[in-house]
Design an enzyme around this catalytic site. Structure first.
Site, mmCIF file in Angstrom:
data_model
loop_
_atom_site.group_PDB
_atom_site.id
_atom_site.type_symbol
_atom_site.label_atom_id
_atom_site.label_comp_id
_atom_site.label_asym_id
_atom_site.label_seq_id
_atom_site.Cartn_x
_atom_site.Cartn_y
_atom_site.Cartn_z
ATOM 1 N N GLU A 264 -61.046 -56.076 -27.317
ATOM 2 C CA GLU A 264 -61.808 -56.541 -29.453
ATOM 3 C C GLU A 264 -60.203 -57.270 -29.321
ATOM 4 O O GLU A 264 -59.061 -57.202 -29.369
ATOM 5 C CB GLU A 264 -60.829 -54.876 -29.828
ATOM 6 C CG GLU A 264 -61.966 -54.779 -30.796
ATOM 7 C CD GLU A 264 -61.152 -54.038 -31.347
ATOM 8 O OE1 GLU A 264 -60.130 -55.192 -32.267
ATOM 9 O OE2 GLU A 264 -60.683 -53.189 -31.412
ATOM 10 N N CYS A 301 -57.238 -53.764 -37.371
ATOM 11 C CA CYS A 301 -58.199 -54.976 -37.015
ATOM 12 C C CYS A 301 -58.888 -55.232 -38.200
ATOM 13 O O CYS A 301 -59.489 -56.076 -37.843
ATOM 14 C CB CYS A 301 -58.301 -54.935 -35.759
ATOM 15 S SG CYS A 301 -58.720 -53.104 -35.279
#
Lengths: 527, 527
Positions: A264, A301
């Protein structure tokens, strides 16, 4: 107590000679503990132990794995305030965040415990035999998920609990029946060791095989590279930068036996500001955007690094309001001087591009690792043509792009790299007129949000935290939520296998009482 | 009628200058049709059209896609005997096989039609909002599968229908909502063109967008390489050799945006002969193994290329019986002289290794492309040490390994590369004493078979056709069965999305009546 050693299975070990310290960004000084980086021998031991542990761990029942996961949660809580202190000393994050993230980590461990205890997650699928079928008899086939083997987890910098030692990747891999080796994040190696001690204690209390979990210290890239290249490692979980994730992805792909890497990575999480929404609620959305951009010093994120609007008076108002709102917020401390330094240089790189104007910038403070938030603006035309402006700036930073019209807006969205999230701020029924915008955004993201900002990731079955490359290395999986267990398992078929030798999930009597697809009907009945 | 042209969407096109012919291995002569390899311009057109088609095709309803898939099946049947003639002329396979494989292909298309028409395959998952949750309100989140985009399918040599133009990869990708570009297999380009014409006719009859399907001729590797490197291609399906599959996998991984490649590649499908089974049924198992090794000239990915036994009198008897049985079977024609040539050279390579003995070899026949079956035997010790003996020999060929004891048997299984299948031949309750053998085999294969041979792949929900590398490039997916649709989709979340703007699968009213996970309960109820 923090020893600075590695956990090779349940043994504390420090046979290497490379040491490092963690850093307290609030105090701007080294922490006292000294960590010893894992040696090649320790890496080899951890991998060999994990590989042996897999032979028994893969056969653990759902109940046994659930007991293990819940005990990990309990042991983390049992570390008490001391753990929170170390977390804060190694991350510069406030105490409330530490508590909240610990809660989320505990919640994840318990959610996976519930999942595997209930048991239906294995997707048991049964097609019974038809011996008298013509022209050929039909065999009995039964399928379920089976773990891949040893998983290496790379802890993240920005979630010392929830995406590190006993975070989502570790919890999902253990739930799947895969032993885990954590490559501890060097910025919070002390937090990592403490959490690892909780996992080890839990493994011992619940009679898990030696080697089901190891925790390796590392300040450079060597330990990670050695792990990913090791033939006995079968999958990798990573949370971090595009550069780091892509390197591991490439290494794994170049192995004689390639292995899956779920990384990720970066995302700038575009927020589309539709005209009517700004007309009606410029102030509200400006305040919300300012809050989301600066949350946790922008170190999420899901930070909204890109805002897309269409030129109008309302957009002007919004921009002015955003400048006001963003300056109301006090800067906060970043995780580490190196992250602060990167923020500064990326911020400057984007700020120095042609056609860029500054909407607002918080004055530099005296606190060394505190990031001053900044908002830039640029025309759609220039943004479209300059890929430097599409880069993620990890920190409290965002660019507001002023598009000429919807056509340019769609063109920009289509040209974006893959993103974790995309948001649309709109008035009731306004999106009806922006179908192309919605469609284009949907094709670039893993999660689409209506009238909300991207920060805040709910941990639940319907969450997708992943998306087209480079937000993740494989958009077919998610890093958050119980679905993330699917990264570590493969389907496996038994043909004409004797009923009493099948795993319980596939036996006629359905002793686990799980939901199964039997001859195309979903049922909890026995056969 | 076979034109030799490419289908770029619904247009027949032959702008290139490279031509080739297919070959009739039974007649040992070229077929008459001449095919024009796709030019770079045609490749670009096909990809651009597919990419445009995706924007509408991804929104097709399950009913619409089902209608398309069923119409493809009908149009293939409407090609009648002519299609079967061409299949036989290009493959050397017998008429019965052509009919059987056509039936399987039709069956697959209809199975995917049923799947998407019913609709629950999208795994709709809903967590409704809790606005008054403390400390933070819970948002409404809804997840379902969404297609990846354009899929390139590489037709296989050995299944001109079921794993080629409108085979499993194409059917599953179209069912998922992904446009398909087929890189036609050069050995059966005429069969491919005819089937492609059926797909195109069906696309037109059911109003599918132009470019939803293209079929490109290619005799070398350039067309395939160009397709896999194209930025608008989003996934790849491949069935064939390890060398070919790995090349594509590497190419896809080196792209700026890596894409998933599902390659189903080599396998030698070990068959473990337990002592009691041989003692009781040496003749029966010898006949079964002989039949499985020679079926379709050994040109199945599930061909049993390896038999593993423990030294005993019964193993001797089995070996003698196998020699008798294998020579009872008449050799048959291979698909192509190049495949025949490879069979010969691989066969010779393995036969010439140290310590190898020949159990039986059918005398060379006068028919040019007919493969003579061969069985070798070797000690466990030598097999363990010589990786050349672990290689797949594509053809009617197998090695019988004579192990000293169970320990050596387990060591051999653990050292094998990943396999599609593993079989265990055993008497009632005999496997109780061979738990380590079963465990080791399970960790190396995708499907484990009790008292049966690996050839014969049932198309049903519980089939797994895949396995650890190199039998497939990603063991987390299957190439056969409705589960294979998961290769081409990704999970996607809607957060706080207006109910009437959601896809029907996620709307409160559940207008499709599909099974959904709503707040952790599997149900077909509305909300």
């Amino acid at each position: 107590m923090i020893t600075g050693k590695n956990y090779i299975g349940c043994q504390l070990s420090a046979s290497g000679d490379k040491t490092f310290k963690t850093f307290n960004p609030q105090e701007n000084t080294d922490n006292s503990w000294q960590f010893t980086e894992a040696s090649n021998e320790e890496i080899e031991s951890a991998v060999t132990l994990a590989s042996k542990a897999f032979l028994t761990f893969q056969k653990s029942t759902g109940k046994e794995k659930a007991f293990f996961l819940r005990t990990i949660a309990d042991e983390i809580l049992a570390l008490g305030d001391n753990l929170l202190d170390v977390y804060c000393q190694e991350s510069g994050l406030p105490r409330g965040r530490a508590e909240g993230e610990r809660g989320r980590t505990i919640g994840q461990l318990n959610a996976f415990a519930d999942l595997v205890e209930e048991g239906s997650w294995v997707e048991a699928t049964i097609d019974t035999a038809i011996p008298d079928r013509v022209p050929l008899p039909k065999v009995d086939l039964r399928k379920m998920k089976r773990p891949l083997g040893t998983v290496v987890v790379f802890g993240s910098s920005n979630f010392p609990f929830a995406y590190s030692t006993a975070g989502g990747d570790t919890a999902s891999a253990l739930a799947a029946g895969c032993p885990v080796i954590v490559k501890s994040h060097p910025m919070h190696a002390g937090t990592g060791e403490m959490v690892a001690s909780a996992v080890i204690k839990a493994a011992q209390k619940t009679n898990m095989p030696e080697g089901v979990f190891s925790n390796l210290n590392s300040s450079g890239i060597e330990v990670g590279v050695t792990l990913v290249k090791h033939p006995l490692v079968k999958a990798v979980g990573f949370t971090g930068s595009i550069k780091g994730g892509r390197s591991l992805y490439d290494l794994a792909g170049q192995r004689e036996e390639p292995i899956p890497v779920f990384a990720e990575m970066g995302s700038i999480n575009p927020v589309v500001l539709l005209p009517e929404a700004l007309k009606q609620n410029a102030e509200k959305w400006a305040a919300a955007c300012a809050g989301s951009v600066t949350l946790g010093a922008g170190q999420f994120c899901t930070n909204p690094g890109l805002m897309l609007g269409i030129k109008s008076d309302a957009l002007k108002t919004f921009t002015e309001q955003l400048a006001v709102e963003i300056l109301k917020i006090s800067p906060s401390c970043m995780l580490n001087p190196s992250i602060y330094k990167n923020y500064q240089s990326n911020n400057e790189l984007l700020s120095s591009q042609n056609g860029i104007e500054v909407v607002a910038e918080y004055a530099k403070t005296d606190n060394p690792n505190y990031a001053s938030q900044k908002i830039l603006t640029v025309s759609g035309k220039i943004f479209l043509e300059n890929p430097v402006l599409h880069r993620e700036v990890f920190g409290p930073f965002s660019i507001l792009v002023q598009c000429e019209d919807e056509i340019e807006l769609v063109a920009i969205i289509e040209k974006l790299e893959g993103q974790l999230t995309g948001s649309i701020l709109a008035e009731e029924n306004e999106i009806e007129n922006y179908e192309e915008v919605v469609d284009a955004l949907g094709n670039r993201v893993g999660r689409i949000i209506f009238n909300g900002l991207p920060t805040g990731v709910e941990v639940c079955p319907s969450m997708v935290h992943g998306g087209p490359y480079p937000s993740s290395s494989d958009s077919r999986f998610t890093a958050v939520g119980i679905g993330s267990i699917k990264r570590w398992v493969r389907p496996f078929s038994y043909q004409n296998w004797p009923n009493n030798k099948l795993p319980e999930a596939l036996q006629n009597e359905n002793p686990l009482g799980i939901s199964r697809l039997v001859n195309n009907v979903q049922t909890r009945d026995s056969i």
